[in-house]
Design a protein around this motif. Structure first.
Motif, PDB file in Angstrom:
ATOM      1  N   THR A 123     -22.165  -0.593  -1.691  1.00 57.15           N
ATOM      2  CA  THR A 123     -22.200  -0.696  -0.110  1.00 57.15           C
ATOM      3  C   THR A 123     -21.251  -1.398   0.404  1.00 57.15           C
ATOM      4  OG1 THR A 123     -23.660  -2.677  -0.338  1.00 57.15           O
ATOM      5  CG2 THR A 123     -24.699  -0.508   0.138  1.00 57.15           C
ATOM      6  N   ASP A 125     -17.961  -0.642   1.073  1.00 53.70           N
ATOM      7  CA  ASP A 125     -16.851  -0.214   1.744  1.00 53.70           C
ATOM      8  C   ASP A 125     -17.090  -0.378   3.374  1.00 53.70           C
ATOM      9  OD1 ASP A 125     -15.411   0.275  -0.513  1.00 53.70           O
ATOM     10  OD2 ASP A 125     -16.469   2.040  -0.953  1.00 53.70           O
ATOM     11  N   GLN A 132     -22.457   4.577   3.844  1.00 52.89           N
ATOM     12  CA  GLN A 132     -22.803   3.208   3.309  1.00 52.89           C
ATOM     13  C   GLN A 132     -23.899   2.723   4.199  1.00 52.89           C
ATOM     14  OE1 GLN A 132     -21.151   2.023   0.918  1.00 52.89           O
ATOM     15  NE2 GLN A 132     -19.624   3.841   0.574  1.00 52.89           N
ATOM     16  N   LYS A 136     -27.078   1.340   2.289  1.00 51.15           N
ATOM     17  CA  LYS A 136     -27.660  -0.101   2.723  1.00 51.15           C
ATOM     18  C   LYS A 136     -29.015  -0.217   2.859  1.00 51.15           C
ATOM     19  CE  LYS A 136     -24.240  -3.503   3.650  1.00 51.15           C
ATOM     20  NZ  LYS A 136     -23.249  -3.745   4.371  1.00 51.15           N
TER      21      LYS A 136
END
Lengths: 250, 197
Positions: A123, A125, A132, A136
């Motif tokens: 996560t 990036d 992403q 999360k």
């Protein structure tokens, strides 16, 4: 970028060769202002490399934090109601015992075996990237939210095995085994990806959760035959299914 | 989670060399695949859990940088390499602790920061200054600079990661960020003190 900066950067990265390198080094020895500019640029490059190392270690610490996070699995209220309903029905409708015994057993075996698949995507990036964001949510066990994001991404990336894999696991986590089976079948059809063993394992669990014990058994046998990360778990689950089958005479 | 064997050595090395969006996935797998073996060794050899994790993370960093520089020849498996690096790092840390205990530092101008407390402090201060300045250039600039200089992503990859339309925009952003970083760094009085420019 101005030409001089670009030239210095190339030199520091070892990309200058031949006559350009000779000319550069000659100027370095004769032009103090240029020499100072190179020194500053080198300090900046070194500084950024040091910062990079620190950033890299921070990313590893984030992985470690995930490893250390205790994996507690709370029993959803919905499932408690289901269990209560099963008990009630067994009391008032004895003839449905056989059916509900199976449902309850499947649920129990599923709960004992199901653990969300590790997040192999990460996560760290671009935080604005929807995948992403979804990952999360997945890490935070918000499977409903993550699934919404995966489903929004799939029309744009219908061939993304990663998205489909995590969508399937999210479906399983929120009790949608049939949707999970659909996604996992597509993942299993593709050969060139990193989740082949996991995809089979979660497919077996999805069959179990959906009540299709025959397909669950068949898939588990395939896992045991092929070997790999889930062999032991598959073997154990098969034993339990065999015991249950013997008890109810299936 | 630990012990995940989903990636082969070859896949991990290729994943790191290719960099870009996928890289973190391979780093995570590499981490999980080697964590237990290395930390267990250190814990069995007088290390605490914290020591073991610190050393393991340093060893992963060494491996990562070797691969990025094209210096990992693959003579041994990744697991063997990381284990050996961690073992050496741990031995050197143990020796350092023993020396610290007996106050027998030998100051040598050629000695590395690793064995010299004064140089180590200087390095720590440089690290602190750099991170403070980097935090002042803003989150996106920090990312761009680290992607470009440390992670060595191409401008195309940076554009994709940052959501820019093309690599020219990424290139211009990188230039502006570097310029800003340089201005802030040079203007910081601590910089003059530490770097003596």
């Amino acid at each position: 970028m101005n030409q001089e900066d670009e030239l210095i950067e190339k030199y520091l990265e070892g990309k200058l060769t031949g006559k350009s390198l000779e000319a550069f080094e000659e100027r370095l020895g004769t032009d103090p202002a240029f020499s100072k500019a190179v020194k500053i640029q080198k300090n900046i490059q070194d500084a950024l490399k040091t910062a990079g190392k620190m950033d890299f270690i921070q990313n590893l610490k984030a992985i470690q934090a995930e490893v250390d996070k205790p994996k507690t699995k709370s029993i959803p209220v919905k499932r408690l109601w289901l269990a209560a309903a099963v008990v009630m029905l067994m009391l008032v409708l004895p003839f449905t015992w056989f059916y509900f015994f199976n449902v309850n057993t499947n649920e129990r075996l599923f709960d004992a075996s199901f653990k969300p698949y590790d997040n192999l995507i990460g996560t760290r990036d671009n935080p604005n990237d929807r995948l992403q964001v979804a990952m999360k949510k997945y890490d935070n066990e918000d499977y409903e939210g993550a699934l919404n994001d995966y489903l929004a991404l799939l029309p744009k990336h219908p061939d993304s095995i990663d998205i489909r894999m995590y969508a399937a696991v999210s479906c399983l986590a929120i009790g949608k085994p049939l949707a999970a089976i659909r996604h996992l079948k597509r993942v299993n059809k593709k050969g060139d990806h990193i989740h082949p063993q996991a995809a089979k394992w979660y497919l077996a669990l999805a069959y179990l959760k959906s009540g299709d014990r025959d397909m669950a058994t068949k898939t588990l046998r395939e896992i045991v035959k092929k070997g790999g990360r889930y062999t032991h778990q598959a073997r154990e689950l098969l034993k339990k299914l065999d015991r249950v089958g013997a008890r109810v005479g299936v | 989670m630990p012990g995940d064997k989903a990636f082969t050595d070859e896949a991990i090395i290729t994943g790191i060399l290719n960099g870009g969006m996928e890289e973190s996935k391979y780093i995570k797998a590499l981490y999980l695949q080697n964590l237990d073996r290395v930390t267990r060794h250190i814990e069995l050899n007088k290390g605490t859990r914290e020591d073991a994790i610190d050393i393991f993370q340093e060893a992963v960093l060494v491996f990562y940088e070797k691969v990025k520089k094209g210096e990992f020849r693959g003579d041994s498996s990744i697991a063997t390499f990381i284990y050996a690096v961690a073992q050496n790092l741990w031995l050197s840390k143990l020796k350092k602790r023993k020396r610290a205990l007996h106050h027998t530092y030998v100051v040598d101008s050629n000695i590395q920061a690793e064995n010299n407390p004064e140089l180590a402090v200087l390095d720590q201060e440089k690290g602190r200054l750099i991170m403070a300045v980097l935090n002042r250039v803003g989150a996106s600039c920090k990312k761009i600079l680290l992607y470009a200089v440390y992670y060595q992503y191409s401008m195309q990859e940076i554009a994709a990661k940052m959501g820019y339309k093309n690599e020219q925009i990424a290139k211009n952003k990188k230039y502006k960020c570097k310029k800003r970083f340089k201005q802030l760094l040079l203007a910081d009085p601590v910089y003059q003190e530490l770097y003596g420019d």
